[in-house]
Design a protein around this motif. Structure first.
Motif, PDB file in Angstrom:
ATOM      1  N   TRP A 162     -43.622  28.598 -23.163  1.00 18.86           N
ATOM      2  CA  TRP A 162     -43.177  28.478 -21.778  1.00 18.86           C
ATOM      3  C   TRP A 162     -41.773  27.866 -21.752  1.00 18.86           C
ATOM      4  CZ3 TRP A 162     -46.667  28.791 -17.310  1.00 18.86           C
ATOM      5  CH2 TRP A 162     -47.977  29.170 -17.648  1.00 18.86           C
ATOM      6  N   GLY A 163     -40.993  28.261 -20.750  1.00 17.34           N
ATOM      7  CA  GLY A 163     -39.739  27.581 -20.520  1.00 17.34           C
ATOM      8  C   GLY A 163     -39.976  26.282 -19.766  1.00 17.34           C
ATOM      9  N   GLN A 164     -38.894  25.575 -19.502  1.00 16.18           N
ATOM     10  CA  GLN A 164     -39.014  24.282 -18.819  1.00 16.18           C
ATOM     11  C   GLN A 164     -39.086  24.431 -17.300  1.00 16.18           C
ATOM     12  OE1 GLN A 164     -36.111  25.574 -19.481  1.00 16.18           O
ATOM     13  NE2 GLN A 164     -34.960  25.136 -17.615  1.00 16.18           N
ATOM     14  N   GLY A 165     -38.774  25.630 -16.810  1.00 19.83           N
ATOM     15  CA  GLY A 165     -38.877  25.905 -15.391  1.00 19.83           C
ATOM     16  C   GLY A 165     -37.564  25.738 -14.650  1.00 19.83           C
ATOM     17  N   THR A 166     -37.427  26.480 -13.561  1.00 18.30           N
ATOM     18  CA  THR A 166     -36.271  26.351 -12.675  1.00 18.30           C
ATOM     19  C   THR A 166     -36.787  26.285 -11.248  1.00 18.30           C
ATOM     20  OG1 THR A 166     -34.086  27.252 -12.114  1.00 18.30           O
ATOM     21  CG2 THR A 166     -35.847  28.860 -12.465  1.00 18.30           C
ATOM     22  N   MET A 167     -36.237  25.364 -10.474  1.00 19.93           N
ATOM     23  CA  MET A 167     -36.736  25.103  -9.115  1.00 19.93           C
ATOM     24  C   MET A 167     -36.080  26.025  -8.111  1.00 19.93           C
ATOM     25  SD  MET A 167     -38.795  23.195  -7.374  1.00 19.93           S
ATOM     26  CE  MET A 167     -39.152  23.443  -5.640  1.00 19.93           C
ATOM     27  N   PHE A 200     -41.557  29.333 -13.930  1.00 22.23           N
ATOM     28  CA  PHE A 200     -41.566  29.308 -15.390  1.00 22.23           C
ATOM     29  C   PHE A 200     -41.549  30.739 -15.923  1.00 22.23           C
ATOM     30  CE2 PHE A 200     -42.656  24.876 -15.972  1.00 22.23           C
ATOM     31  CZ  PHE A 200     -43.483  24.544 -14.911  1.00 22.23           C
ATOM     32  N   CYS A 201     -40.795  30.979 -16.978  1.00 18.63           N
ATOM     33  CA  CYS A 201     -41.012  32.214 -17.727  1.00 18.63           C
ATOM     34  C   CYS A 201     -41.916  31.879 -18.907  1.00 18.63           C
ATOM     35  CB  CYS A 201     -39.707  32.869 -18.172  1.00 18.63           C
ATOM     36  SG  CYS A 201     -38.720  31.937 -19.346  1.00 18.63           S
ATOM     37  N   ALA A 202     -42.692  32.858 -19.321  1.00 19.16           N
ATOM     38  CA  ALA A 202     -43.683  32.614 -20.366  1.00 19.16           C
ATOM     39  C   ALA A 202     -43.826  33.839 -21.256  1.00 19.16           C
ATOM     40  CB  ALA A 202     -45.028  32.252 -19.727  1.00 19.16           C
ATOM     41  N   LYS A 203     -43.986  33.585 -22.532  1.00 13.15           N
ATOM     42  CA  LYS A 203     -44.149  34.653 -23.527  1.00 13.15           C
ATOM     43  C   LYS A 203     -45.633  34.983 -23.673  1.00 13.15           C
ATOM     44  CE  LYS A 203     -43.811  35.233 -28.571  1.00 13.15           C
ATOM     45  NZ  LYS A 203     -45.178  34.782 -28.895  1.00 13.15           N
TER      46      LYS A 203
END
Lengths: 107, 115
Positions: free
Chosen positions: B105-110, B92-95
């Motif tokens: 937060w982003g939705q995430g990448t696996m 996840f990227c997060a501000k």
């Protein structure tokens, strides 16, 4: 590294009841502590920062308390949408660290 | 609408490399520190790296991962080298909204590291 320990690992609560979640730091983090809620398949959501300040849009039934090494997240009357995993995070020192989480499940 | 959108995840062999991206919109990207946080399957959250005035890394990725940003493109990056099985996770990227806590937060990448 500051170790964050959450208890219990799982909390079984009936809707409408009060839930009390604990988070303990291995050394003082002052009030530099946040709480997040995460539901399956979703990103975490910020609930509380500064140990006791609710983030924007967070309902008043969520409250945080504590300072130093011992912290509590209280959900005053559990709603169906509150069943989730909750994480604490310290931001007093690098590296930032999270607790292992408390799963709040329906009793 | 404030949004973070990660991309770049996938399957990679041990020892391989991958670069993750996080596109930001709806806020002044250059004004905020940003972080990467990961979550292994069925496990808790682990902070990985942050970039603001300085860069910071978890010990588990120091020397292998590099965080960077392009403020002209409103994009955050994570270059991951020498990948290991234990790096398998949703990233996840997060501000960072100013306290090193994360409000967006982003939705995430696996990312899956496997032979």
């Amino acid at each position: 590294e500051i170790v964050m320990t959450q208890s219990p690992a799982t909390l079984s609560v009936s809707p409408g009841e009060r839930a009390t979640l604990s988070c303990r730091a291995s050394q003082s983090v002052s009030t530099n502590l946040a709480w997040y809620q995460q539901k399956p398949g979703q990103a975490p959501r910020l609930l509380i920062y500064g140990a006791s300040t609710r983030a924007t849009g967070i309902p008043a039934r969520f409250s945080g308390s504590g300072s130093g090494t011992d912290f509590t997240l209280t959900i005053s009357s559990l709603q169906s949408e509150d069943f989730a995993v909750y994480y604490c995070q310290q931001y007093n020192n690098w590296p930032l660290t999270f607790g292992g989480g408390t799963k709040v499940e329906i009793k | 609408e404030v949004q973070l959108l990660e991309s770049g995840g996938g399957l990679v062999q041990p020892g391989g490399s991958l670069r993750l991206s996080c596109a930001a919109s709806g806020f002044t990207f250059s004004s905020y520190a940003m972080s990467w946080v990961r979550q292994a399957p069925g496990k808790g959250l682990e902070w990985v790296s942050a970039i603001g005035a300085s860069t910071y890394y978890a010990d588990s990725v120091k020397g292998r991962f590099t965080i960077s940003r392009d403020n002209s493109k409103n994009t955050l990056y994570l270059q991951m080298n020498s990948l290991r099985d234990e790096d398998t996770a949703v990233y996840f990227c997060a501000k960072d909204f100013g306290y090193h806590a994360f409000d967006i937060w982003g939705q995430g990448t696996m990312v899956t590291v496997s032979s």
